[in-house]
Write an enzyme that holds these catalytic residues in place. Structure first.
Site, short mmCIF file in Angstrom:
data_model
loop_
_atom_site.label_atom_id
_atom_site.label_comp_id
_atom_site.label_asym_id
_atom_site.label_seq_id
_atom_site.Cartn_x
_atom_site.Cartn_y
_atom_site.Cartn_z
N SER A 180 17.36 0.62 -28.17
CA SER A 180 17.59 0.03 -29.49
C SER A 180 18.49 0.90 -30.38
O SER A 180 18.30 0.94 -31.61
CB SER A 180 16.26 -0.27 -30.20
OG SER A 180 15.51 -1.19 -29.43
N LYS B 118 23.86 -5.11 -18.88
CA LYS B 118 22.75 -5.73 -18.12
C LYS B 118 23.24 -7.04 -17.51
O LYS B 118 24.42 -7.14 -17.16
CB LYS B 118 21.52 -5.89 -19.03
CG LYS B 118 21.15 -4.56 -19.72
CD LYS B 118 19.80 -4.55 -20.35
CE LYS B 118 19.54 -3.17 -20.96
NZ LYS B 118 18.20 -3.04 -21.52
N GLU C 123 14.47 -0.81 -15.90
CA GLU C 123 14.34 -2.19 -15.41
C GLU C 123 14.41 -2.23 -13.88
O GLU C 123 13.80 -3.10 -13.25
CB GLU C 123 15.42 -3.08 -16.06
CG GLU C 123 15.09 -3.32 -17.53
CD GLU C 123 16.30 -3.51 -18.44
OE1 GLU C 123 17.41 -3.77 -17.94
OE2 GLU C 123 16.12 -3.40 -19.67
N GLU D 89 15.68 7.17 -21.95
CA GLU D 89 15.44 5.83 -22.48
C GLU D 89 13.93 5.55 -22.49
O GLU D 89 13.37 5.14 -21.47
CB GLU D 89 16.12 4.78 -21.60
CG GLU D 89 17.62 4.91 -21.53
CD GLU D 89 18.30 3.56 -21.30
OE1 GLU D 89 19.22 3.24 -22.07
OE2 GLU D 89 17.91 2.83 -20.37
N ASN E 250 25.65 -0.82 -21.68
CA ASN E 250 25.03 -1.40 -20.50
C ASN E 250 24.88 -2.90 -20.77
O ASN E 250 24.00 -3.30 -21.53
CB ASN E 250 23.66 -0.75 -20.24
CG ASN E 250 22.91 -1.41 -19.09
OD1 ASN E 250 23.46 -2.27 -18.39
ND2 ASN E 250 21.66 -1.01 -18.89
N HIS F 166 17.58 2.95 -13.90
CA HIS F 166 17.23 2.31 -15.17
C HIS F 166 15.78 1.82 -15.09
O HIS F 166 15.33 1.39 -14.03
CB HIS F 166 18.18 1.13 -15.44
CG HIS F 166 18.05 0.62 -16.85
ND1 HIS F 166 17.03 -0.22 -17.22
CD2 HIS F 166 18.77 0.86 -17.97
CE1 HIS F 166 17.15 -0.47 -18.52
NE2 HIS F 166 18.19 0.17 -18.99
N GLY G 96 15.18 -2.75 -25.91
CA GLY G 96 15.21 -4.17 -26.23
C GLY G 96 14.11 -4.61 -27.18
O GLY G 96 13.86 -5.80 -27.36
P1 13P Z 1 18.79 -1.83 -25.86
O1 13P Z 1 19.90 -1.07 -26.54
O2 13P Z 1 19.03 -3.31 -25.80
O3 13P Z 1 17.44 -1.45 -26.36
O4 13P Z 1 18.82 -1.37 -24.30
C1 13P Z 1 18.86 -0.03 -24.02
C2 13P Z 1 19.11 0.12 -22.57
O5 13P Z 1 18.27 -0.22 -21.75
C3 13P Z 1 20.41 0.64 -22.15
O6 13P Z 1 20.42 0.93 -20.80
#
Ligand code: 13P
Length: 249
Positions: A207, A11, A94, A163, A9, A92, A169
């Site tokens: 992560s 982002k 976010e 997740e 992803n 997601h 992150g």
């Molecule tokens: P990270 O791997 O940067 O923690 O992000 C995970 C994520 O949100 C994947 O959709």
């Protein structure tokens, strides 16, 4: 054991030159991969990545809950299909957190994706506060239940990503045992809804990196990963793909 699915992803990261370099490096290292590998890219880059994707599957990060019409700024499932998209992330954290997406909106987005022949990667996960309050199971089950309720007849066509919000992150990863425990709950919920639940890929995200991927991916109900930060660095992403390949039977 089914083939693992490793999805990056990106982002809101990337650029034409950086994307090309990353895709070239990924494809150079994918030859011996025994896993399905996808990249979920920002919408403006779909056409670039479709042309350069090589052995990678193409994914998007969101889609509209509407079919078409006066929804400024939105991207429809049919548009994604035209660019050769196979996977689309929905719900997601976010999007839930910064764009107010409710369980109902997420379920409708998954429905749009399925109707267009796309595979929705449905994200669920608890916040740190919810985990500490002992609500993890209740939260993820509620989030998944909304999607099952609306899409029960084709639920075996989805991918689910667990997740935990506190692991995204942050460099904090769920332990393999913590992740497996939630995945087992999700699997049981899917089994109650579908006779084909065992073929659904349940991904872990938060992560995941080159160092911790092998142990997470070895868990019974962890069928792959949804990778944020580490998907932007070819060597790291390829290490995760290699860890998944090593588990292929
Ligand atoms: P990270 O791997 O940067 O923690 O992000 C995970 C994520 O949100 C994947 O959709």
């Amino acid at each position: 054991m089914k083939k693992k699915l490793i999805a990056g992803n990106w982002k809101m990261n990337g650029g034409l030159a950086a994307n090309e370099a990353l895709l070239t490096a990924l494809n150079a290292g994918l030859d011996s991969a025994r896993a399905d590998v996808a990249v979920c890219v920002p919408a403006p880059y779909l056409s670039q990545v479709a042309a350069l994707r090589g052995g990678l599957e193409l994914g998007a990060q969101d889609l509209s809950a509407h079919e078409a019409g006066a929804y400024t700024g939105e991207v429809s499932a049919a548009m994604l299909r035209e660019f050769g998209v196979r996977y689309v992330i929905v719900g997601h954290s976010e999007r839930r957190q910064y764009h107010g997406e409710t369980d109902d909106v997420v379920a409708r987005k998954a429905q749009r994706a399925l109707a267009a022949g796309l595979v929705p990667i449905v994200c669920v996960g608890e916040t740190l506060e919810q985990r500490e309050a002992g609500q993890t199971e209740q939260v993820v089950k509620r989030q998944l239940a909304a999607v099952i309720h609306l899409n029960g007849h084709c639920i075996s066509e989805i991918v689910v990503a667990y997740e935990p919000v506190w692991a995204i992150g942050t460099g904090k990863t769920a332990t393999p045992q913590q992740a497996q425990a939630v995945h087992a709950v999700l699997r049981a919920q899917l089994q109650a809804a579908s006779a084909h639940a065992d073929r659904i890929h349940l991904l872990y995200g938060g992560s995941m990196n080159a160092a911790n991927a092998a142990e997470l991916l070895a868990q019974t109900d962890i069928d792959g990963g949804l990778i944020g930060g580490a998907s932007l660095k070819a060597p790291d992403f390829l290490s995760i793909v290699a860890a998944a390949s090593a588990l292929a039977t």
